[in-house]
Design an enzyme around this catalytic site. Structure first.
Site, short mmCIF file in Angstrom:
data_model
loop_
_atom_site.label_atom_id
_atom_site.label_comp_id
_atom_site.label_asym_id
_atom_site.label_seq_id
_atom_site.Cartn_x
_atom_site.Cartn_y
_atom_site.Cartn_z
N SER A 12 54.58 45.49 46.86
CA SER A 12 53.58 44.29 46.94
C SER A 12 52.10 45.18 46.56
O SER A 12 51.61 46.14 47.12
CB SER A 12 53.48 43.63 48.34
OG SER A 12 54.74 42.90 48.22
N ASP B 172 46.63 35.37 44.73
CA ASP B 172 47.29 36.39 45.44
C ASP B 172 46.71 37.51 45.16
O ASP B 172 47.43 38.60 44.68
CB ASP B 172 48.87 36.48 45.64
CG ASP B 172 49.74 37.31 46.53
OD1 ASP B 172 48.82 37.79 47.44
OD2 ASP B 172 50.69 37.72 46.29
N HIS C 141 48.65 39.08 50.38
CA HIS C 141 49.63 38.89 51.28
C HIS C 141 49.56 40.45 51.97
O HIS C 141 50.41 40.55 52.82
CB HIS C 141 50.79 38.35 50.66
CG HIS C 141 51.77 39.13 50.00
ND1 HIS C 141 51.82 38.91 48.44
CD2 HIS C 141 52.51 40.22 50.13
CE1 HIS C 141 52.65 39.68 47.87
NE2 HIS C 141 53.24 40.75 49.04
#
Length: 257
Positions: A203, A109, A64
């Site tokens: 992230s 992910d 992402h």
């Protein structure tokens, strides 16, 4: 409420930036400049993330974190001070699930980036090895990144911050996050009582256990560092065969199985 932490990155132009602070990653401290030679600062037109150098030509981050005009900086500590050995690269190839429908908050992910040119190892640049075994519940691991040092208010620091957290039993995370499948390819990690956590802007950041890359930050609770809201990290051990096959040139599978 649970959400993908990257959403906060879309508001970067409105955020307050901080210089070195005494308040740190949530509950952490400024990293020692010599403890993160594998840590990459990853940016694009949409967000800021972190990544991990696993050899001189390859970096791992979260799927992402993908965006246009991606840039990978290595050998960075204080973003306002240039290290002599800082090196900047862009992706030559990106391997990840192209559609967000193909990956979820608990599966796939992960993005493997081939750099346009290999980096040179130096005092502040060196790869870390992939996890050689599954995560062990109760293990104390290290998180790091340039994410916010405050939550829910977002304050982004110039230097990375580090904190020690624990691997938590997956079934405990299922109790908090019922949307998790019976067996997800994620590592549940944090402090059950709260107080320490990765957060917005982290992230793709590494979860380091026993000197190896055990996970990549995927998602967690909001606000961050709340009791009973540990973070979820993509389990590197579960993807090691796919990673090694791509690096060796044995597969061109963009999306991991």
């Amino acid at each position: 409420m649970v959400l993908i932490r990257v959403l906060a990155n879309l508001l970067l132009l409105q955020l307050s930036y901080a210089q070195k602070s005494s308040e740190l990653v949530i509950g952490g401290d400024e990293c020692n400049i010599n403890e993160h030679p594998f840590l990459a600062f990853v940016t694009s037109d949409r967000r800021r993330c972190a990544g991990t150098l696993i050899n001189q030509e390859w970096v791992l981050t979260a799927a992402h974190c993908n965006g246009k005009y991606m840039k990978i900086e290595l050998g960075v500590h204080d973003k306002m001070v240039r290290n002599e050995d800082k090196q900047t690269r862009v992706p030559k190839q990106k391997f990840f699930c192209l559609s967000s429908k193909e990956y979820t908050m608990w599966d796939k992910d992960i993005m493997l980036i081939r750099l346009n040119t290999p980096v040179n190892n130096s005092t502040h640049i060196a790869p870390v090895s992939l996890a050689s075994r599954p995560p062990v519940v109760g293990s104390v691991c290290r998180i790091m990144g340039w994410g916010t040092i405050s939550s829910p208010k977002v304050i982004l620091p110039d230097v990375p911050h580090c904190a020690n957290i624990e691997i938590i039993k997956y079934s405990k995370c299922q109790g908090v996050h019922p949307e998790l499948p019976a067996k997800g390819r994620v590592v549940c990690a944090g402090i059950w009582q709260g107080g320490k956590d990765s957060c917005h802007g982290d992230s793709g950041a590494p979860l380091i256990c026993n000197g190896q890359l055990q996970g990549l930050l995927s998602w967690g609770g909001d606000p961050c560092a709340q009791p009973l809201q540990p973070g979820l990290y993509t389990d590197i051990f579960d993807y090691s065969d796919w990673i090694q096959s791509i690096i060796a040139g044995n597969t061109t599978a963009t999306c991991p199985p």
